[in-house]
Design an enzyme around this catalytic site. Sequence first.
Site, mmCIF file in Angstrom:
data_model
loop_
_atom_site.group_PDB
_atom_site.id
_atom_site.type_symbol
_atom_site.label_atom_id
_atom_site.label_comp_id
_atom_site.label_asym_id
_atom_site.label_seq_id
_atom_site.Cartn_x
_atom_site.Cartn_y
_atom_site.Cartn_z
ATOM 1 N N LYS A 1 19.250 -22.304 -42.623
ATOM 2 C CA LYS A 1 19.935 -23.038 -41.560
ATOM 3 C C LYS A 1 21.410 -23.215 -41.939
ATOM 4 C CE LYS A 1 15.884 -23.806 -39.585
ATOM 5 N NZ LYS A 1 15.465 -23.019 -38.411
ATOM 6 N N SER B 1 15.696 -18.018 -35.705
ATOM 7 C CA SER B 1 16.497 -19.247 -35.603
ATOM 8 C C SER B 1 17.960 -19.075 -35.968
ATOM 9 C CB SER B 1 15.885 -20.340 -36.486
ATOM 10 O OG SER B 1 16.063 -20.037 -37.862
#
Length: 284
Positions: free
Chosen positions: A147, A79
């Site tokens: 993230k 990710s």
Amino acid sequence: MTNDASGPEHPEEPGSQDQPAPEASVSVEEAAPGDSEDTSEKKHLPVWQESILLLGIALVLAIVIKTFFVQAFYIPSQSMEPGLIENDRILVQKVSYWFGGDPQRGDVIVFKDPGGWLSAEEDKSPTGVANWLSKIGLYPTGGHLVKRVIGTEGDVIKCCDDQGRILVNGQPIDEDDFLAKREGECDAVLPSGAGQKPCDWTVGPVPEGKLFVMGDNRTQSADSRYHMCAPDQDPCTQSPWVDADLVVGKVFSLVWPQSRWTWISRPDDFDDVPDTPPAGSDPS
């Protein structure tokens, strides 16, 4: 006429004749053979005891450093590509968020699972000896998410402008320096089945104490976008927000593999974002 002196010219004091001089009272202990060796031996612990002591100190220091200052993690998924690749080893510092410091837009953060965000593969932690070492900070930890912070308290995030860029409080963000190559019309395309147009959505204002986060590999990241409710979803049983209290710290270095070692810092692209959204941008 002469006087015959029968006594000495300087008679001695009474009682002093033939008395030996007093000796100084000195106590001298003779050193027994081998005493110097015993003293020397008492100053040094046996090697095995020194080793245990040093190991104990090292473990305490490792736990203190991990708890309060720096902790190692590994990247659990794709990710955050291309900057961070699956199984990369990273260092996270915690000092920036001490004493009321909060994550800023653009920070790459590590945080605990808000609930149902981790896939089975991402939720794996080290096993055996590696798991024990990770608990004391001597091995990278798993079971967390990595993230990038896109929105903080009060922000409104919109996708997208005519160039496919996301807007935070009306300010477009040029993310070309760190995003994976775009696969679609915009930089924040929604996952299929989200119930909204892939590049036409707005969310916010971000509630107090919450964050809106996204991965850099937007088509391979189940981030805040993935947990947004569709406009017609009632009741809404999920939330795109990450509680700031779940944040462990800010990623500041990629340390392994050695060939890709680098510092990780906050991009300048977020510097021009205004603190408040423009009037009329509240999607509610």
